[in-house]
Scaffold this motif. Structure first.
Motif, PDB file in Angstrom:
ATOM      1  N   GLN A  91       0.741  -1.441   0.381  1.00 58.54           N
ATOM      2  CA  GLN A  91      -0.031   0.046  -0.158  1.00 58.54           C
ATOM      3  C   GLN A  91       1.355   0.941  -0.028  1.00 58.54           C
ATOM      4  O   GLN A  91       0.222   2.500   0.288  1.00 58.54           O
ATOM      5  CB  GLN A  91      -1.086  -0.426   1.184  1.00 58.54           C
ATOM      6  N   ILE A  92       2.013   1.024  -0.195  1.00 54.13           N
ATOM      7  CA  ILE A  92       3.373   2.124  -0.254  1.00 54.13           C
ATOM      8  C   ILE A  92       2.671   3.795  -1.171  1.00 54.13           C
ATOM      9  O   ILE A  92       2.844   4.847  -0.341  1.00 54.13           O
ATOM     10  CB  ILE A  92       4.620   1.986  -0.590  1.00 54.13           C
TER      11      ILE A  92
ATOM     12  N   ALA B  32       8.826   5.728  -4.061  1.00 50.67           N
ATOM     13  CA  ALA B  32       8.252   5.207  -2.515  1.00 50.67           C
ATOM     14  C   ALA B  32       8.514   3.397  -1.919  1.00 50.67           C
ATOM     15  O   ALA B  32       8.683   2.837  -2.962  1.00 50.67           O
ATOM     16  CB  ALA B  32       7.481   5.366  -2.391  1.00 50.67           C
ATOM     17  N   GLY B  33       9.796   3.345  -0.739  1.00 48.06           N
ATOM     18  CA  GLY B  33       9.362   1.668   0.238  1.00 48.06           C
ATOM     19  C   GLY B  33       9.504   1.751   0.940  1.00 48.06           C
ATOM     20  O   GLY B  33       9.399   2.637   2.160  1.00 48.06           O
ATOM     21  N   VAL B  34       9.581   0.462   1.910  1.00 51.10           N
ATOM     22  CA  VAL B  34       9.627  -0.210   2.838  1.00 51.10           C
ATOM     23  C   VAL B  34      10.385  -0.787   2.808  1.00 51.10           C
ATOM     24  O   VAL B  34      11.339  -1.544   2.472  1.00 51.10           O
ATOM     25  CB  VAL B  34       8.689  -0.499   3.169  1.00 51.10           C
TER      26      VAL B  34
ATOM     27  N   ASN C 150      13.546   6.977  -3.277  1.00 54.40           N
ATOM     28  CA  ASN C 150      14.331   6.840  -3.450  1.00 54.40           C
ATOM     29  C   ASN C 150      15.605   6.625  -2.538  1.00 54.40           C
ATOM     30  O   ASN C 150      16.871   5.832  -3.097  1.00 54.40           O
ATOM     31  CB  ASN C 150      14.765   8.594  -4.601  1.00 54.40           C
ATOM     32  N   GLY C 151      15.480   5.310  -2.216  1.00 50.35           N
ATOM     33  CA  GLY C 151      16.158   4.609  -1.505  1.00 50.35           C
ATOM     34  C   GLY C 151      16.295   5.784   0.002  1.00 50.35           C
ATOM     35  O   GLY C 151      17.527   4.731   0.317  1.00 50.35           O
ATOM     36  N   LYS C 152      16.149   6.751   0.032  1.00 47.12           N
ATOM     37  CA  LYS C 152      16.576   7.057   0.844  1.00 47.12           C
ATOM     38  C   LYS C 152      15.321   7.400   2.390  1.00 47.12           C
ATOM     39  O   LYS C 152      14.057   7.517   1.585  1.00 47.12           O
ATOM     40  CB  LYS C 152      17.210   8.467   0.838  1.00 47.12           C
ATOM     41  N   ARG C 153      16.176   6.910   4.019  1.00 43.87           N
ATOM     42  CA  ARG C 153      14.906   6.844   4.699  1.00 43.87           C
ATOM     43  C   ARG C 153      14.311   8.329   4.409  1.00 43.87           C
ATOM     44  O   ARG C 153      15.085   9.458   4.566  1.00 43.87           O
ATOM     45  CB  ARG C 153      15.954   6.616   5.627  1.00 43.87           C
ATOM     46  N   VAL C 154      13.080   8.864   4.986  1.00 46.38           N
ATOM     47  CA  VAL C 154      12.101   9.402   5.420  1.00 46.38           C
ATOM     48  C   VAL C 154      11.487   9.903   6.523  1.00 46.38           C
ATOM     49  O   VAL C 154      10.624  10.655   6.857  1.00 46.38           O
ATOM     50  CB  VAL C 154      11.164  10.214   4.238  1.00 46.38           C
ATOM     51  N   ALA C 155      10.943   8.395   7.469  1.00 51.51           N
ATOM     52  CA  ALA C 155      10.164   8.500   7.640  1.00 51.51           C
ATOM     53  C   ALA C 155      10.243   7.059   8.707  1.00 51.51           C
ATOM     54  O   ALA C 155      10.712   6.247   8.304  1.00 51.51           O
ATOM     55  CB  ALA C 155       9.003   8.682   7.796  1.00 51.51           C
ATOM     56  N   VAL C 156       9.500   7.380   9.771  1.00 53.67           N
ATOM     57  CA  VAL C 156      10.316   5.763  10.827  1.00 53.67           C
ATOM     58  C   VAL C 156       8.699   5.082  10.658  1.00 53.67           C
ATOM     59  O   VAL C 156       7.718   6.052  10.887  1.00 53.67           O
ATOM     60  CB  VAL C 156       9.522   5.659  12.501  1.00 53.67           C
TER      61      VAL C 156
END
Length: 258
Positions: A83-84, A97-99, A130-136
């Motif tokens: 559901q990303i 976006a990803g997990v 894009n492979g970079k963490r943006v949120a926990v």
């Protein structure tokens, strides 16, 4: 012979309701301990958290809520991944976006924040752009009836959950957190690994790091310095800490027999 943390107890002051202890390697303040330290947890008192950090707390017996939480966490993480696009839209993300799965606990010493001396813990995952963490990513399970009773028509997050996710977001150098909350019916607790997420039983809530996070962390550090470093627990609560006190007194009694 297995190590018994209760050996760290120097004296149990029954009249004053506190414990004097010695510990050479206190545990870190993790996200699930902040609420207890600051007195807002429904599950742990400041005394219970102090015992835990000092190494002579006890592992509470497993129950249906713990079992369900452990079973459903990977199910929810996979569901969020599917559901990303929904989560990305809520976060207003561009690009891919990803997990990101968290490092397995047994491979990281049950702590994802080794560079931190006082604070630590385990995250449930990260949302990436894009492979970079943006949120926990913080995954929770709640009884649907309780959720509807407490939250009503305006879904929100209990303060102790905000404290937990807020700490991990802060330690990760991020400013956003995504709560993915699984709402369970009573029968779901019987076979939680068979539970299936749907649009009807999953709630997403996006939050920024609480404005009070720095203050909460400062209060926790002051608490740690006042109690853990000096070797004294806060006062216990005879009712709320009853099971823990029974366990501790049994350990002291065993030591005296030796």
């Amino acid at each position: 012979m297995a190590f018994d943390g209760r050996n760290n107890i120097i004296e149990m002051h029954e009249d004053e309701r506190y414990i004097e202890f010695d510990t050479w390697a206190p545990k870190k303040i993790t996200g699930h301990r902040i609420g207890g330290i600051l007195g807002v947890s429904r599950f742990k008192t400041p005394f219970a958290v102090a015992c835990e950090i000092a190494g002579f707390g006890y592992e509470e017996p497993s129950n249906k809520y713990i079992v369900a939480g452990n079973a459903i966490e990977p199910i929810m993480r996979d569901y969020v991944r599917k559901q990303i696009s929904t989560v990305a839209s809520m976060l207003d993300l561009d690009g891919v976006a990803g997990v990101e799965d968290p490092a397995p606990p047994e491979r990281c010493g049950y702590d994802h924040f080794h560079t931190e001396k006082l604070f630590g813990g385990l995250v449930d995952g990260y949302i990436t752009q894009n492979g970079k963490r943006v949120a926990v990513l913080e995954i929770k399970t709640m009884n649907r009836s309780r959720w509807e009773e407490e939250m009503g028509d305006v879904p929100d997050v209990p303060i102790e959950y905000l404290m937990q996710a807020g700490l991990y977001t802060k330690l990760s150098g991020l400013d956003k957190m995504v709560f993915a909350i699984a709402l369970l019916e009573e029968e779901d607790y019987r076979v939680p690994d068979k539970w299936e997420p749907t649009d009807d039983n999953v709630v997403y809530i996006i939050r920024g790091v609480p404005d009070e996070m720095d203050s909460w962390m400062s209060q926790c550090k002051a608490w740690f310095d006042e109690y853990i470093k000096t070797g004294y627990t806060p006062d216990w609560d005879d009712e709320k800490d009853a099971d823990l006190l029974k366990y501790l007194r049994a350990g002291i009694k065993k030591q005296k027999k030796r």
